[in-house]
Design a protein around this motif. Structure first.
Motif, PDB file in Angstrom:
ATOM      1  N   TYR A 131       0.758  -1.021  -0.149  1.00  0.00           N
ATOM      2  CA  TYR A 131       0.029  -0.088  -0.039  1.00  0.00           C
ATOM      3  C   TYR A 131       0.667   0.955  -0.138  1.00  0.00           C
ATOM      4  O   TYR A 131       0.482   2.324  -0.910  1.00  0.00           O
ATOM      5  N   ASP A 132       1.931   0.880   1.108  1.00  0.00           N
ATOM      6  CA  ASP A 132       2.614   2.156   0.844  1.00  0.00           C
ATOM      7  C   ASP A 132       3.808   2.900  -0.219  1.00  0.00           C
ATOM      8  O   ASP A 132       3.920   3.711  -0.461  1.00  0.00           O
ATOM      9  N   ARG A 133       3.901   1.706  -1.355  1.00  0.00           N
ATOM     10  CA  ARG A 133       4.845   1.731  -1.947  1.00  0.00           C
ATOM     11  C   ARG A 133       3.295   2.635  -3.709  1.00  0.00           C
ATOM     12  O   ARG A 133       3.964   2.827  -4.093  1.00  0.00           O
ATOM     13  N   PHE A 134       2.459   1.686  -3.385  1.00  0.00           N
ATOM     14  CA  PHE A 134       1.498   2.217  -4.382  1.00  0.00           C
ATOM     15  C   PHE A 134       1.244   3.787  -3.994  1.00  0.00           C
ATOM     16  O   PHE A 134       1.271   4.415  -5.159  1.00  0.00           O
ATOM     17  N   LEU A 135       0.880   3.866  -2.891  1.00  0.00           N
ATOM     18  CA  LEU A 135       0.517   5.630  -2.482  1.00  0.00           C
ATOM     19  C   LEU A 135       1.983   6.111  -3.243  1.00  0.00           C
ATOM     20  O   LEU A 135       1.946   7.304  -3.566  1.00  0.00           O
ATOM     21  N   ALA A 136       2.815   5.614  -3.096  1.00  0.00           N
ATOM     22  CA  ALA A 136       4.401   6.618  -3.162  1.00  0.00           C
ATOM     23  C   ALA A 136       4.582   6.926  -4.979  1.00  0.00           C
ATOM     24  O   ALA A 136       4.597   7.831  -5.140  1.00  0.00           O
ATOM     25  N   ASP A 137       3.400   5.964  -4.808  1.00  0.00           N
ATOM     26  CA  ASP A 137       3.811   6.201  -7.185  1.00  0.00           C
ATOM     27  C   ASP A 137       3.182   6.560  -7.544  1.00  0.00           C
ATOM     28  O   ASP A 137       2.875   7.314  -8.501  1.00  0.00           O
ATOM     29  N   ALA A 138       1.464   7.006  -6.867  1.00  0.00           N
ATOM     30  CA  ALA A 138       1.036   7.797  -7.194  1.00  0.00           C
ATOM     31  C   ALA A 138       1.753   9.809  -7.068  1.00  0.00           C
ATOM     32  O   ALA A 138       1.294  10.166  -7.624  1.00  0.00           O
ATOM     33  N   LEU A 139       2.533   9.625  -5.759  1.00  0.00           N
ATOM     34  CA  LEU A 139       2.899  10.999  -5.453  1.00  0.00           C
ATOM     35  C   LEU A 139       3.848  11.650  -6.251  1.00  0.00           C
ATOM     36  O   LEU A 139       3.779  12.335  -5.996  1.00  0.00           O
ATOM     37  N   GLU A 140       4.098  10.691  -7.502  1.00  0.00           N
ATOM     38  CA  GLU A 140       5.880  10.473  -8.025  1.00  0.00           C
ATOM     39  C   GLU A 140       4.447  11.447  -9.584  1.00  0.00           C
ATOM     40  O   GLU A 140       5.397  12.806 -10.321  1.00  0.00           O
ATOM     41  N   MET A 141       3.364  11.555  -9.550  1.00  0.00           N
ATOM     42  CA  MET A 141       3.151  12.428 -10.044  1.00  0.00           C
ATOM     43  C   MET A 141       3.481  14.401  -9.920  1.00  0.00           C
ATOM     44  O   MET A 141       3.786  14.730 -11.280  1.00  0.00           O
ATOM     45  N   GLU A 142       4.229  14.467  -8.918  1.00  0.00           N
ATOM     46  CA  GLU A 142       4.363  16.135  -8.275  1.00  0.00           C
ATOM     47  C   GLU A 142       5.793  15.790  -9.453  1.00  0.00           C
ATOM     48  O   GLU A 142       6.217  16.992  -9.826  1.00  0.00           O
ATOM     49  N   ARG A 143       6.933  15.166  -9.051  1.00  0.00           N
ATOM     50  CA  ARG A 143       7.778  15.031 -10.295  1.00  0.00           C
ATOM     51  C   ARG A 143       7.890  14.672 -11.562  1.00  0.00           C
ATOM     52  O   ARG A 143       8.189  16.006 -12.622  1.00  0.00           O
ATOM     53  N   HIS A 144       6.341  14.204 -12.559  1.00  0.00           N
ATOM     54  CA  HIS A 144       6.145  14.573 -13.391  1.00  0.00           C
ATOM     55  C   HIS A 144       5.780  15.911 -13.955  1.00  0.00           C
ATOM     56  O   HIS A 144       6.010  16.923 -14.988  1.00  0.00           O
ATOM     57  N   ILE A 145       5.248  16.381 -13.550  1.00  0.00           N
ATOM     58  CA  ILE A 145       4.742  18.107 -13.318  1.00  0.00           C
ATOM     59  C   ILE A 145       5.742  18.972 -13.325  1.00  0.00           C
ATOM     60  O   ILE A 145       5.771  19.730 -14.477  1.00  0.00           O
ATOM     61  N   GLU A 146       6.320  18.872 -11.897  1.00  0.00           N
ATOM     62  CA  GLU A 146       7.651  19.442 -12.406  1.00  0.00           C
ATOM     63  C   GLU A 146       8.662  19.843 -13.841  1.00  0.00           C
ATOM     64  O   GLU A 146       8.687  20.711 -13.886  1.00  0.00           O
ATOM     65  N   ARG A 147       8.946  18.340 -14.169  1.00  0.00           N
ATOM     66  CA  ARG A 147       9.930  18.367 -15.118  1.00  0.00           C
ATOM     67  C   ARG A 147       9.340  19.050 -16.645  1.00  0.00           C
ATOM     68  O   ARG A 147       9.317  18.701 -17.618  1.00  0.00           O
ATOM     69  N   MET A 148       7.429  18.104 -16.488  1.00  0.00           N
ATOM     70  CA  MET A 148       7.130  18.862 -17.938  1.00  0.00           C
ATOM     71  C   MET A 148       7.470  20.394 -17.446  1.00  0.00           C
ATOM     72  O   MET A 148       7.735  20.905 -19.030  1.00  0.00           O
ATOM     73  N   ALA A 149       6.727  20.640 -16.756  1.00  0.00           N
ATOM     74  CA  ALA A 149       7.073  22.137 -16.701  1.00  0.00           C
ATOM     75  C   ALA A 149       8.313  23.280 -16.888  1.00  0.00           C
ATOM     76  O   ALA A 149       8.696  23.663 -17.416  1.00  0.00           O
ATOM     77  N   GLY A 150       9.743  22.120 -16.210  1.00  0.00           N
ATOM     78  CA  GLY A 150      10.514  22.427 -16.729  1.00  0.00           C
ATOM     79  C   GLY A 150      11.220  23.073 -18.239  1.00  0.00           C
ATOM     80  O   GLY A 150      11.263  23.571 -18.533  1.00  0.00           O
ATOM     81  N   ALA A 151      10.669  21.400 -19.140  1.00  0.00           N
ATOM     82  CA  ALA A 151      11.395  21.650 -20.310  1.00  0.00           C
ATOM     83  C   ALA A 151      10.221  22.763 -21.123  1.00  0.00           C
ATOM     84  O   ALA A 151      11.105  23.024 -21.859  1.00  0.00           O
ATOM     85  N   ILE A 152       8.723  22.933 -20.949  1.00  0.00           N
ATOM     86  CA  ILE A 152       8.023  24.185 -21.505  1.00  0.00           C
ATOM     87  C   ILE A 152       8.592  25.479 -20.877  1.00  0.00           C
ATOM     88  O   ILE A 152       9.193  25.774 -21.403  1.00  0.00           O
ATOM     89  N   ASN A 153       9.465  25.641 -19.776  1.00  0.00           N
ATOM     90  CA  ASN A 153       9.651  27.039 -19.848  1.00  0.00           C
ATOM     91  C   ASN A 153      11.510  27.516 -20.070  1.00  0.00           C
ATOM     92  O   ASN A 153      11.616  28.371 -20.516  1.00  0.00           O
ATOM     93  N   ALA A 154      11.812  26.113 -20.820  1.00  0.00           N
ATOM     94  CA  ALA A 154      13.567  25.842 -20.978  1.00  0.00           C
ATOM     95  C   ALA A 154      13.312  26.427 -22.214  1.00  0.00           C
ATOM     96  O   ALA A 154      14.288  26.851 -22.622  1.00  0.00           O
TER      97      ALA A 154
END
Length: 500
Positions: free
Chosen positions: A267-290
């Protein structure tokens, strides 16, 4: 004694939470459309399932994406308009319809039916155009059919099919997963295809329409792909102006975990995987800004949610609806709030019967799943201003390089005051939480709170007989002499606090 502390910085505005962040996705896949939304084999009334329509209308969906998904890149919209008896039955290479796995599309539910559904439930449509096997003319003709108020053959055909006024569809996706099922394209190849489609589709809002279109490009969870796509677009003769308004990615989690068979560590690992969403948003926003610094381009997550091993092609990607999945949705919605300055839309997959759906049906009944209850609880955030929220929480290691924060939160302010949502991601233990609003003095009469799932186990599944047991209950919350709020959250629960 409290072990988690939340500070709401009411004057530190992030940005407005676009209502479209609570968007949804309906694909011609399994029983999502047929049996879920549309009784394709019935001749009575309109063909819609009124029980499903009623549940969706009550949730106040802001936007609904259709017809896919991979289905979109082997779908030709003209097959699904006009008299039902004249519509051709076609194959679709990507998704079987129903548990019998028939790779055939009846086209009983097409453009006009979908747009009527959107009108019935009061939502904005988001159409995904076929890039993989289609061409720019087909996509541009679809825009004209839906939106033009002139005297062309396509506008007249819409009128003949029963809709005198243009639909005014604003959101147009140019392809879907074009790095995969949408054509196996390289980012440079897709960028060139995207520019070609955008040239024709994008020109319609200057020539044919009295409103702007929002053009949506397909991105990828492998973020180097996004950078290369944007650079190729940037190198075109378009110059400073980018021919897109939003860039998408898809993020599913739970592909290896059956909830009923998992333990608390999983369960913990599953929820941590869901929270990876934040990293994906940050990386996509970084590519757009760059790359695209001359134009605002929003991040859209137009497919997201739990996808478990039970969901296979054999059963039309159906899986049980559990409290644990709903808990993950709350955690992800908090992430979207915290990134409201870049996230312009999201679409959970999918609306009815498929994957982490909000509504489930059988032959005679339709009912709300636990994830539906989360979206309902989070609804007051829509249109509010997200504000910075500091969370001091215990955490637990889930593998060598990751921890699961056990408490999560996000906050927003609006005309009705401040709204704070809380998640206890700890499926083992309760936690006592204190909440303070920076620069605000509170009294108990100004505070109300609700809680979801206080009496349910994480693996508990919803069905027609117990669906009403997942509605929100009142949550006891105290206000101390200094104006701090204190609440106790049982394991695996979601709460909301309203402060007037």
């Amino acid at each position: 004694m409290t072990d988690a502390h939340i500070t709401v910085h009411t004057e530190a505005t992030i940005d407005r939470i676009a209502p479209e962040v609570h968007g949804h996705f309906a694909e011609h896949l399994g029983r999502c459309i047929y049996d879920g939304i549309w009784h394709g084999d019935r001749a009575d009334e309109s063909g819609f399932r009124e029980d499903t329509v009623s549940l969706l209308a009550e949730l106040d969906l802001p936007v609904l994406r259709w017809p896919g998904g991979c289905f979109a890149d082997d779908y030709h919209w003209e097959d699904g308009i006009g008299p039902q008896e004249d519509r051709p039955r076609r194959r679709n290479l990507f998704w079987a319809q129903g548990p019998e796995e028939t790779p055939e599309e009846s086209n009983a539910f097409g453009t006009d039916e979908f747009l009527e559904l959107c009108e019935r439930i009061g939502t904005e449509p988001y159409l995904a155009a076929n890039v993989g096997s289609g061409d720019p003319q087909e996509a541009t003709d679809w825009v004209e059919y839906c939106n033009y108020d002139g005297d062309t053959e396509l506008a007249d055909r819409r009128r003949k099919n029963g809709h005198e006024e243009p639909y005014g569809v604003r959101y147009w996706g140019i392809g879907n997963e074009n790095w995969g099922c949408g054509g196996q394209m390289t980012p440079e190849q897709y960028a060139r295809e995207y520019r070609r489609f955008a040239t024709y589709v994008g020109t319609t809002d200057n020539l044919l329409l009295d409103h702007d279109l929002e053009l949506i490009a397909c991105g990828f969870e492998g973020h180097e792909w996004n950078r290369r796509f944007l650079e190729e677009v940037n190198g075109s003769p378009w110059g400073a102006e980018f021919p897109l308004d939003h860039l998408t990615l898809h993020h599913y989690y739970g592909r290896t975990m059956t909830v009923a068979e998992a333990d608390e560590d999983k369960y913990d690992r599953f929820l941590a995987d869901a929270l990876e969403m934040e990293r994906h948003i940050e990386r996509m926003a970084g590519a757009i800004n760059a790359v695209a610094t001359t134009r605002d381009i929003g991040v859209i997550i137009d497919e997201w949610g739990a996808w478990h091993p039970e969901a296979t092609a054999d059963n039309g990607l159906e899986q049980p609806g559990t409290v644990l999945d709903a808990l993950s949705a709350a955690a992800v919605l908090d992430i979207f709030n915290d990134n409201s300055d870049v996230v312009t839309m999201t679409n959970i997959a999918q609306t009815v019967n498929v994957l982490q759906c909000l509504v489930e049906t059988d032959a005679d009944d339709a009912w709300a799943r636990p994830t539906y209850r989360v979206f309902d609880l989070y609804a007051p955030h829509k249109g509010n201003d997200a504000v910075r929220t500091t969370v001091s929480t215990p955490a637990r290691a889930v593998d060598d390089d990751r921890e699961l924060p056990l408490i999560g939160a996000s906050s927003s302010t609006g005309d009705d005051g401040t709204y704070v949502t809380l998640t206890n991601l700890d499926c083992r233990s309760a936690h006592d939480i204190d909440i303070s609003l920076e620069g605000t003095t509170l009294d108990e009469g100004a505070v109300t709170a609700e809680i979801l799932f206080a009496d349910q186990e994480p693996e508990l599944e919803v069905g027609p007989d117990n669906a009403d047991e997942f509605t929100a209950d009142d949550l006891a919350i105290s206000v101390d002499g200094d104006g701090a709020l204190t609440a106790a959250l049982p394991p695996a629960t979601v709460a909301a606090v309203s402060i007037r």
